[in-house]
Design a protein around this motif. Structure first.
Motif, PDB file in Angstrom:
ATOM      1  N   ASP A   1      16.245 -47.664   4.895  1.00 61.31           N
ATOM      2  CA  ASP A   1      17.463 -48.433   5.177  1.00 61.31           C
ATOM      3  C   ASP A   1      18.635 -47.945   4.326  1.00 61.31           C
ATOM      4  O   ASP A   1      19.763 -47.816   4.814  1.00 61.31           O
ATOM      5  CB  ASP A   1      17.223 -49.920   4.933  1.00 61.31           C
ATOM      6  N   ARG A   2      18.381 -47.677   3.059  1.00 56.35           N
ATOM      7  CA  ARG A   2      19.444 -47.193   2.163  1.00 56.35           C
ATOM      8  C   ARG A   2      19.891 -45.794   2.590  1.00 56.35           C
ATOM      9  O   ARG A   2      21.095 -45.488   2.580  1.00 56.35           O
ATOM     10  CB  ARG A   2      18.938 -47.182   0.710  1.00 56.35           C
TER      11      ARG A   2
ATOM     12  N   PRO B   1      19.052 -44.921  13.670  1.00 57.37           N
ATOM     13  CA  PRO B   1      18.329 -45.720  12.677  1.00 57.37           C
ATOM     14  C   PRO B   1      16.910 -45.191  12.471  1.00 57.37           C
ATOM     15  O   PRO B   1      16.279 -44.695  13.405  1.00 57.37           O
ATOM     16  CB  PRO B   1      18.316 -47.124  13.288  1.00 57.37           C
TER      17      PRO B   1
ATOM     18  N   TYR C   1      19.864 -44.568   5.608  1.00 57.56           N
ATOM     19  CA  TYR C   1      20.679 -44.721   6.812  1.00 57.56           C
ATOM     20  C   TYR C   1      22.077 -45.262   6.469  1.00 57.56           C
ATOM     21  O   TYR C   1      23.081 -44.774   6.983  1.00 57.56           O
ATOM     22  CB  TYR C   1      19.964 -45.633   7.806  1.00 57.56           C
ATOM     23  N   GLU C   2      22.128 -46.247   5.595  1.00 62.10           N
ATOM     24  CA  GLU C   2      23.410 -46.806   5.173  1.00 62.10           C
ATOM     25  C   GLU C   2      24.316 -45.728   4.581  1.00 62.10           C
ATOM     26  O   GLU C   2      25.496 -45.608   4.934  1.00 62.10           O
ATOM     27  CB  GLU C   2      23.175 -47.909   4.136  1.00 62.10           C
TER      28      GLU C   2
ATOM     29  N   GLN D   1      10.511 -48.744   3.650  1.00 65.70           N
ATOM     30  CA  GLN D   1      11.523 -49.362   4.505  1.00 65.70           C
ATOM     31  C   GLN D   1      12.855 -49.475   3.769  1.00 65.70           C
ATOM     32  O   GLN D   1      13.916 -49.181   4.342  1.00 65.70           O
ATOM     33  CB  GLN D   1      11.072 -50.745   4.972  1.00 65.70           C
ATOM     34  N   GLN D   2      12.829 -49.861   2.513  1.00 65.51           N
ATOM     35  CA  GLN D   2      14.061 -49.989   1.736  1.00 65.51           C
ATOM     36  C   GLN D   2      14.728 -48.623   1.522  1.00 65.51           C
ATOM     37  O   GLN D   2      15.951 -48.506   1.613  1.00 65.51           O
ATOM     38  CB  GLN D   2      13.779 -50.657   0.391  1.00 65.51           C
TER      39      GLN D   2
END
Length: 117
Positions: free
Chosen positions: A8-9, A71, A11-12, A4-5
């Motif tokens: 998320d990174r 996302p 996508y950022e 997940q991390q």
């Protein structure tokens, strides 16, 4: 990092078009990149080969008109993003591509990417 991390990174950074940081921070050195069978890109292994594939692809583009990345969706050691872009390719005209990209994470790094378009 957890899957997940990493997702998320990814996508950022992707929304900032910071692909160099994505590759240097999130990818394992021996990561694999898999394109569809109908693609002339095939499968490559290792960051040097992934960078070269990207360079060759970018050389085909005359102009990028826009793009998107949705996302990520995470499941176990995998995450997927719907993404796409519209571009004018040298000698081929303007076209739009939509795809699903699936990433596998192990030990906090992306070890494979696979594209479906």
């Amino acid at each position: 990092m957890t899957t997940q991390q990493v997702a998320d990174r990814f996508y950022e950074l992707d929304t900032k078009h910071d692909f160099q940081t994505i590759y240097s921070e999130l990818y394992a050195p021996d990561a694999k990149s898999i394109e569809p069978a109908h693609s002339h890109w095939g499968t490559v292994q290792g960051m040097e080969a992934i960078h070269e594939k990207g360079k060759q692809f970018n050389e085909l583009i005359e102009e990028i008109h826009g793009g998107y990345t949705n996302p990520p969706i995470v499941a176990g050691n995998f995450f997927a993003c719907a993404m796409g872009f519209e571009a004018t390719f040298k000698g081929q005209g303007r076209s739009k591509t939509d795809e699903i990209a699936v990433y596998e994470v192990k030990d906090g790094k992306i070890i494979s990417e696979q594209f479906f378009y």
